[in-house]
Design an enzyme around this catalytic site. Structure first.
Site, PDB file in Angstrom:
ATOM      1  N   LYS A 170       0.875  -1.179   0.000  1.00 17.63           N
ATOM      2  CA  LYS A 170       0.000   0.000   0.000  1.00 17.63           C
ATOM      3  C   LYS A 170       0.909   1.226   0.000  1.00 17.63           C
ATOM      4  O   LYS A 170       1.732   1.400   0.901  1.00 17.63           O
ATOM      5  CB  LYS A 170      -0.893   0.005   1.238  1.00 17.63           C
ATOM      6  CG  LYS A 170      -1.805   1.220   1.299  1.00 17.63           C
ATOM      7  CD  LYS A 170      -2.592   1.245   2.611  1.00 17.63           C
ATOM      8  CE  LYS A 170      -3.153   2.638   2.830  1.00 17.63           C
ATOM      9  NZ  LYS A 170      -3.535   2.858   4.225  1.00 17.63           N
ATOM     10  N   ALA A 193      -9.464   5.528   5.175  1.00 17.40           N
ATOM     11  CA  ALA A 193      -9.274   6.749   5.980  1.00 17.40           C
ATOM     12  C   ALA A 193     -10.554   7.549   6.163  1.00 17.40           C
ATOM     13  O   ALA A 193     -11.294   7.794   5.211  1.00 17.40           O
ATOM     14  CB  ALA A 193      -8.203   7.666   5.385  1.00 17.40           C
ATOM     15  N   THR A 223      -8.388   3.484  12.657  1.00 15.79           N
ATOM     16  CA  THR A 223      -8.560   4.315  13.854  1.00 15.79           C
ATOM     17  C   THR A 223      -9.865   4.020  14.590  1.00 15.79           C
ATOM     18  O   THR A 223      -9.868   3.898  15.818  1.00 15.79           O
ATOM     19  CB  THR A 223      -8.525   5.814  13.470  1.00 15.79           C
ATOM     20  OG1 THR A 223      -7.287   6.079  12.826  1.00 15.79           O
ATOM     21  CG2 THR A 223      -8.665   6.709  14.693  1.00 15.79           C
TER      22      THR A 223
END
Lengths: 366, 259
Positions: B97, B184, B207
């Site tokens: 990535k 993201a 996250t």
């Protein structure tokens, strides 16, 4: 235009007056700001923000969790020379202080590096006093090459040099540069640095820019809190960090909040900085620059470091000693006294009990 | 429903990809993988200390997971290429990535440098997954450069703000021939579900899972949300309209004449 040009537009007295004049409304606006400005930073650092410290702490904690998670990078300093030709009135390495002067041989650097590496740490910060005739750039480069064999990231906190000098350090293995301006108050700076090359305020102020141009990946900056009014010092530190971030967006920025500690010269800080002040300063920094790294040094007590852990800290030094050769010898004359004397293992265990993961490696230099 | 996700020469039943950063302890990762059903996991090469027994995230990555090393820390194409080669040399496989971040205030990806790195690494036989700002022209360049998929951000990384780039991502889904993996900004399971309903091929979530107070439970919730969103997409969402359909249409009087 460099940071010096921006800095000189700010009158110190007026800056302090503006910080002191911030109102409750200014603080509320700063807390609600989507992208805080320098005016917001002033409000967050102001006396008017003191009643909002819990709110600032909650927000700082939430921002830190979101951007960094529950992970703290551990690193350790290595002092390789305490020879110094400066006379900084607050520093233990002051040329006038009668301390045991010592510089590690390269063999000793290798021995200390191997000893430190056994703790599992991968990030290290090399420190010297300012004595370029003794701790020469060539000596520092050779030491960097040795450290690079044991650590994946090596920073330097040494005397300021010119850009080609920093290029040499980068080539030798340094990937981050730490320079504390000590104080952004130029008049006070003169009185605190009565002799030696460090008297050159501007050369020191612009060292970080030269470091970035020499391809340092990371930059750490800060003022030594206690020399001047901490609110003003913190504001200029934040302004410097913000300028660096705008000018060199690719650089990983770190802020430190070193507070004056006792040492051999027995300098009494002119402006006491309380625990509340440090917390206000740290949370203001986090709200102003949500993604910047924040380091808390072992100058602070173990208890205080533990208490402020959730408020924005991303990096901690561990197993620190501030005297030369101290990782393998019994004692020496330090630059300042360590309050938190926990070993790397103890620090790591403590972080885990607090729900944080100690991180040993966060970069691998080529 | 037989709905395999094929990408990078592999085939998956799950469309949730997960990360390894920000956990209070890496020891949670296996249970999170298990609960979420994820089969692909990304890890920052910068963080891997292969020699360490105490701080080696790799020890906590279940064997069955497909590893997607990332180039976190790279600030230009050259650094990304170096990190990718290191990853392969270290035995992390040939998936990579690309993360090239040259702005530390927002951590936004640099599409130009990312495209350059994609071209070099695809030429070296990597399956390249570029993390990108959702821009159609850049996505096309990445396709031409040999990417295996494109990974547009929903919102700036770590913000948990959801699909702020919704319209741009929809355009990529509609126009790009490669899988679009939303990466993201996904802050809650409903965001991931929405991305899947739009036709995203997969979602990468870190996250929101790692910084939850119960990462294992949150991993499970994301796994279910991604499956639900995918099932909805495959079933065909009902058409939406801005106004309700009147039971007595305004042009009803034309009925007899039109008949």
């Amino acid at each position: 235009m460099g940071f010096y040009d921006l800095w000189k537009t700010q009158d110190p007295d007026e800056t302090l007056a503006r910080i002191d004049a911030a109102t409750e409304g200014d603080v509320r606006a700063a807390l609600d700001a989507r992208r805080p400005t320098l005016d917001h930073l002033m409000a967050l650092l102001s006396p008017a923000a003191v009643p909002f410290i819990e709110e600032m702490a909650q927000k700082a904690h939430e921002l830190t969790l979101r951007h960094f998670g529950r992970q703290i990078l551990l690193f350790t300093p290595i002092y390789i020379s305490n020879h110094c030709i400066n006379q900084c009135v607050y520093c233990g390495f002051n040329a006038k202080n009668h301390i045991h002067r010592r510089q590690l041989t390269l063999e000793e650097v290798a021995f200390e590096a191997a000893t430190l590496a056994r703790t599992g740490l991968k990030h290290i910060l090399l420190l010297t006093g300012e004595a370029p005739g003794v701790a020469t750039p060539a000596y520092i480069e050779e030491s960097l090459a040795i450290l690079s064999q044991h650590f994946t990231s090596v920073g330097i906190e040494i005397y300021p040099v010119d850009e080609p000098g920093y290029v040499g350090f980068v080539k030798a293995g340094a990937d981050s540069l730490t320079v504390y301006q000590e104080t952004y108050n130029a008049e006070l700076y003169k009185t605190l640095h009565p002799a030696g090359p460090k008297r050159d305020f501007r050369f020191r102020l612009e060292s970080l820019e030269r470091g970035v141009k020499a391809k340092m990946r990371g930059i750490n900056l800060g003022g030594l809190l206690g020399l001047d009014h901490w609110r003003r010092e913190a504001f200029f530190t934040g302004m410097h960090a913000d300028w660096m971030m705008n000018t060199f967006p690719e650089v990983e920025l770190g802020l430190s909040l070193p507070r004056m500690r006792p040492h051999a010269g027995c300098y009494e800080p002119a402006h006491a900085v309380t625990d509340t002040d440090i917390v206000q300063c740290m949370t203001a920094f986090r709200l102003f620059l949500p993604r910047v790294g924040i380091t808390m040094s072992t100058r602070e007590s173990a208890e205080f470091r533990d208490n402020v852990l959730p408020l924005g800290i991303t990096r901690l030094s561990a197993g620190s000693c501030t005297s030369v050769g101290s990782h393998t010898e019994e004692e020496g004359s330090g630059q300042f006294d360590i309050s938190d004397e926990r070993s790397v293992l103890e620090m790591a265990a403590n972080l885990k009990t607090r729900g944080y993961q100690p991180v040993y490696q966060d970069w691998r230099q080529a | 429903m037989n709905d395999w996700f094929e990408v990078g020469g592999k085939k998956f039943s799950s469309r949730l990809w997960v990360g390894t950063g920000k956990y209070p302890t890496d020891g949670m990762i296996p249970a999170m993988c298990d609960a979420s059903g994820a089969q692909v996991i990304t890890v920052a090469l910068r963080r891997i200390d292969f020699s360490s027994e105490t701080d080696n995230v790799m020890q906590n990555i279940p064997e069955q997971m497909v590893l997607l090393p990332n180039t976190s820390g790279a600030r230009n194409a050259e650094e990304a290429v170096r990190i990718a080669r290191l990853a392969r040399a270290a035995g992390c496989g040939d998936w990579i990535k690309i993360e090239v971040i040259s702005d530390q205030r927002y951590l936004l990806p640099d599409n130009l440098e990312t495209t350059k790195a994609t071209e070099v690494l695809a030429g070296e036989g990597f399956h390249v997954f570029p993390y990108m700002n959702p821009d159609l022209m850049d996505a096309r360049r990445m396709v031409d450069a040999g990417a295996a998929a494109v990974m547009p951000l929903g919102a700036p990384i770590g913000t948990n703000r959801g699909l702020r780039t919704r319209e741009m991502i929809q355009i990529l889904i509609d126009e790009i021939s490669l899988p679009v993996i939303v990466d993201a900004g996904i802050g809650k399971p409903s965001h991931a579900c929405e991305a899947m309903e739009m036709g995203a091929a997969a979602c990468l979530v870190n996250t929101a899972i790692a910084s939850s107070s119960d990462p294992v439970g949150m991993g499970r919730a994301f796994g279910q949300a991604v499956s639900a969103g995918r099932a909805a997409y495959c079933s065909g969402l009902g058409a939406t309209q801005r106004i309700a359909s009147a039971s007595s249409p305004l042009t009803g009087f034309l009925g007899q004449e039109r008949a």
